[in-house]
Design an enzyme around this catalytic site. Structure first.
Site, mmCIF file in Angstrom:
data_model
loop_
_atom_site.group_PDB
_atom_site.id
_atom_site.type_symbol
_atom_site.label_atom_id
_atom_site.label_comp_id
_atom_site.label_asym_id
_atom_site.label_seq_id
_atom_site.Cartn_x
_atom_site.Cartn_y
_atom_site.Cartn_z
ATOM 1 N N ASP A 1 61.473 47.406 27.526
ATOM 2 C CA ASP A 1 61.719 48.696 25.839
ATOM 3 C C ASP A 1 60.703 49.995 27.179
ATOM 4 O O ASP A 1 59.642 49.460 26.277
ATOM 5 C CB ASP A 1 60.885 48.176 24.625
ATOM 6 C CG ASP A 1 61.199 49.202 24.131
ATOM 7 O OD1 ASP A 1 60.521 50.073 24.021
ATOM 8 O OD2 ASP A 1 60.817 49.022 22.205
ATOM 9 N N LYS B 1 61.149 58.291 24.114
ATOM 10 C CA LYS B 1 59.934 59.090 23.679
ATOM 11 C C LYS B 1 59.980 60.194 24.382
ATOM 12 O O LYS B 1 60.057 61.566 24.381
ATOM 13 C CB LYS B 1 58.912 58.781 23.124
ATOM 14 C CG LYS B 1 59.058 57.749 22.988
ATOM 15 C CD LYS B 1 56.996 57.302 22.022
ATOM 16 C CE LYS B 1 57.542 56.703 20.540
ATOM 17 N NZ LYS B 1 57.279 55.321 20.740
ATOM 18 N N PHE C 1 56.257 45.896 19.758
ATOM 19 C CA PHE C 1 57.079 47.309 18.794
ATOM 20 C C PHE C 1 58.485 47.733 19.300
ATOM 21 O O PHE C 1 57.896 48.099 20.992
ATOM 22 C CB PHE C 1 55.838 48.629 18.019
ATOM 23 C CG PHE C 1 57.024 49.363 17.187
ATOM 24 C CD1 PHE C 1 56.812 48.893 16.125
ATOM 25 C CD2 PHE C 1 57.211 50.597 17.723
ATOM 26 C CE1 PHE C 1 57.379 50.234 15.175
ATOM 27 C CE2 PHE C 1 57.571 51.386 17.008
ATOM 28 C CZ PHE C 1 57.630 51.178 15.301
HETATM 29 C C1 LIG Z 1 58.118 53.781 19.587
HETATM 30 C C2 LIG Z 1 59.244 53.110 20.095
HETATM 31 C C3 LIG Z 1 59.966 52.392 20.007
HETATM 32 C C4 LIG Z 1 60.962 53.505 18.401
HETATM 33 O O1 LIG Z 1 61.281 54.645 18.518
HETATM 34 P P1 LIG Z 1 61.684 55.141 17.994
HETATM 35 O O2 LIG Z 1 62.401 56.809 18.381
HETATM 36 O O3 LIG Z 1 61.202 55.928 16.617
HETATM 37 O O4 LIG Z 1 62.820 54.640 17.176
HETATM 38 C C5 LIG Z 1 60.431 51.945 20.233
HETATM 39 N N1 LIG Z 1 59.595 50.650 21.153
HETATM 40 C C6 LIG Z 1 58.188 51.495 21.424
HETATM 41 C C7 LIG Z 1 58.277 50.941 22.597
HETATM 42 C C8 LIG Z 1 58.309 52.719 20.822
HETATM 43 O O5 LIG Z 1 56.881 52.951 21.821
#
Ligand SMILES: *Cc1c(COP(=O)(O)O)cnc(C)c1O
Length: 394
Positions: free
Chosen positions: A216, A245, A129
């Site tokens: 990420d 986050k 994701f």
């Molecule tokens: C939450 C998340 C995203 C997206 O972040 P947003 O602030 O919602 O755009 C991307 N990568 C990972 C691993 C995430 O947990």
């Protein structure tokens, strides 16, 4: 029912939270919940941490926003701090995780362009994701996220997670790969923890092929896994790392950090953001990083995570419906052999907020400020709920 003035993209929401303090939130009828999601790994310091609140109040009285047409002292302090604690060379600030990943993807494309490649490719993972913008939903390994949004941008190759050989095989077929983009622990995809040598092997692979290793850490960063960044468990340095986050503890901010060649790819005018790195968000993030240090919360996340995993494993050990209890630090997943979305509602009835991801994985992302007794309570409640849920079905 939510107002029809909102687009219906979130599905039905059945709980209204109106206040938070520490590890607890309260709903609109005054009911208190232990928060084991923390706004999806956002409020690592707990809700309304006094250090963040004080920084926000101070900055709200001083200056909220000027744009990146001007020097922003808090942005520079935050950049210096992030570079110092991450080992990376520099940083671009965004407002969200997806935007941080967009910056990473653009860095990879820039490198491809410098190498004269018509279609530079980024290797991404199944169940990954990476966000909801067009490029990041394309990088995401979940067809439901992509459904109906074509045409999707080109330039992504997908392999199974935790499979270095699969990437090696791609290298033999494609001479236009420029980067590997991967979560150190997959979050939305089901709290999947790879082999402990996965990142080190990816680092070696990327070195050998002259690719960027792009991590990420939007969910795994900011202490969540028991290191400030999850790659620090592996003792490697990525070329690019994104986070968001937990960085602002609830104030929207994202960051794309780069090292080495990747740190030199953007020049004046090549990328930007109106809000990114504004004084308010940067003050919040500075307060978060300072508090993680002063309260030793990263070490705390490691210890609490071990203890939570151990308690859950003991209590759920005899349950055949539990396929695996896994995690790293305070990012914990309990995979069941069946869909278990109902557990979210059942947990609420036990004054607890949890999340279910990938259909059958209970995901726990509590604040790093959890006490030992709250941690025990979390393990007890979740185990009891799962055992009851499984028994009812039998
Ligand atoms: C939450 C998340 C995203 C997206 O972040 P947003 O602030 O919602 O755009 C991307 N990568 C990972 C691993 C995430 O947990």
């Amino acid at each position: 029912m939510a107002t029809p003035a909102l687009m219906q993209n979130y599905g039905e929401r059945t709980l209204t939270l109106v206040r938070g303090e520490g590890n607890y939130v309260w709903d609109d009828s005054g009911h208190r919940y232990l928060d084991a999601i923390a706004g999806i790994a956002v409020c690592g310091l707990g809700h309304c941490h006094p250090a963040v609140t004080a920084a926000l109040q101070d900055q709200a009285h001083t200056l909220l926003h000027v744009s990146n047409l001007y020097n922003i002292p808090a942005q520079e302090q935050l950049a210096d701090k992030l570079v110092a604690v991450s080992g990376m060379d520099n940083v671009f600030f965004s407002n969200s995780g997806a935007e941080a990943n967009e910056a990473a993807i653009k860095l990879a494309r820039r490198l491809g362009s410098e190498r004269g490649l018509a279609c530079p490719r980024i290797v991404v993972m199944e169940q990954a994701f990476h966000g909801r913008t067009l490029a990041t939903l394309t990088a995401t390994g979940n067809e439901k996220v992509q459904q109906g949004f074509g045409p999707l941008p080109e330039g992504f190759l997908r392999v199974p997670f935790n499979d270095v050989e699969a990437i090696e095989a791609l290298a033999a077929e494609h001479d236009d790969i420029v980067a590997v983009l991967v979560e150190p622990v997959q979050g939305e995809g089901g709290v999947r923890v790879p082999d402990s040598d996965y990142l080190r092997r990816l680092r070696e692979l990327c070195n050998r092929h002259n690719w960027l290793l792009m991590l990420d850490e939007i969910q795994t960063g900011n202490g969540r896994t028991g290191e400030l960044f999850a790659y620090q468990h592996a003792g490697i340095l990525p070329d690019v790392v994104t986070t968001a986050k937990g960085l602002g503890n609830g104030v929207p901010i994202g960051a794309c950090l780069a090292s080495g060649v990747a740190a030199q790819l953007f020049g004046a005018g090549s990328h930007g953001s109106t809000f990114g790195g504004n004084p308010l968000a940067c003050r919040a993030a500075l307060a978060v990083l300072e508090t993680l240090e002063s309260e030793r919360l990263v070490e705390r996340a490691a210890a609490l995570g071990d203890s939570l995993l151990q308690q859950l494993r003991v209590q759920l050990g005899g349950c055949d419906a539990v396929r695996q209890v896994r995690g790293l630090g305070l990012m914990v997943g309990i995979e069941l052999d069946r869909p278990c979305a109902e557990l979210v509602q059942q947990a609420r009835a036990s004054d607890l907020l949890i999340n279910v991801t990938a259909g059958n994985v209970v995901r726990l992302l509590p604040p790093l400020t959890l006490s030992d007794s709250e941690c025990r309570q979390l393990a007890d409640t979740v185990s009891t709920l799962i055992l009851q849920f499984v028994r009812r079905a039998a």
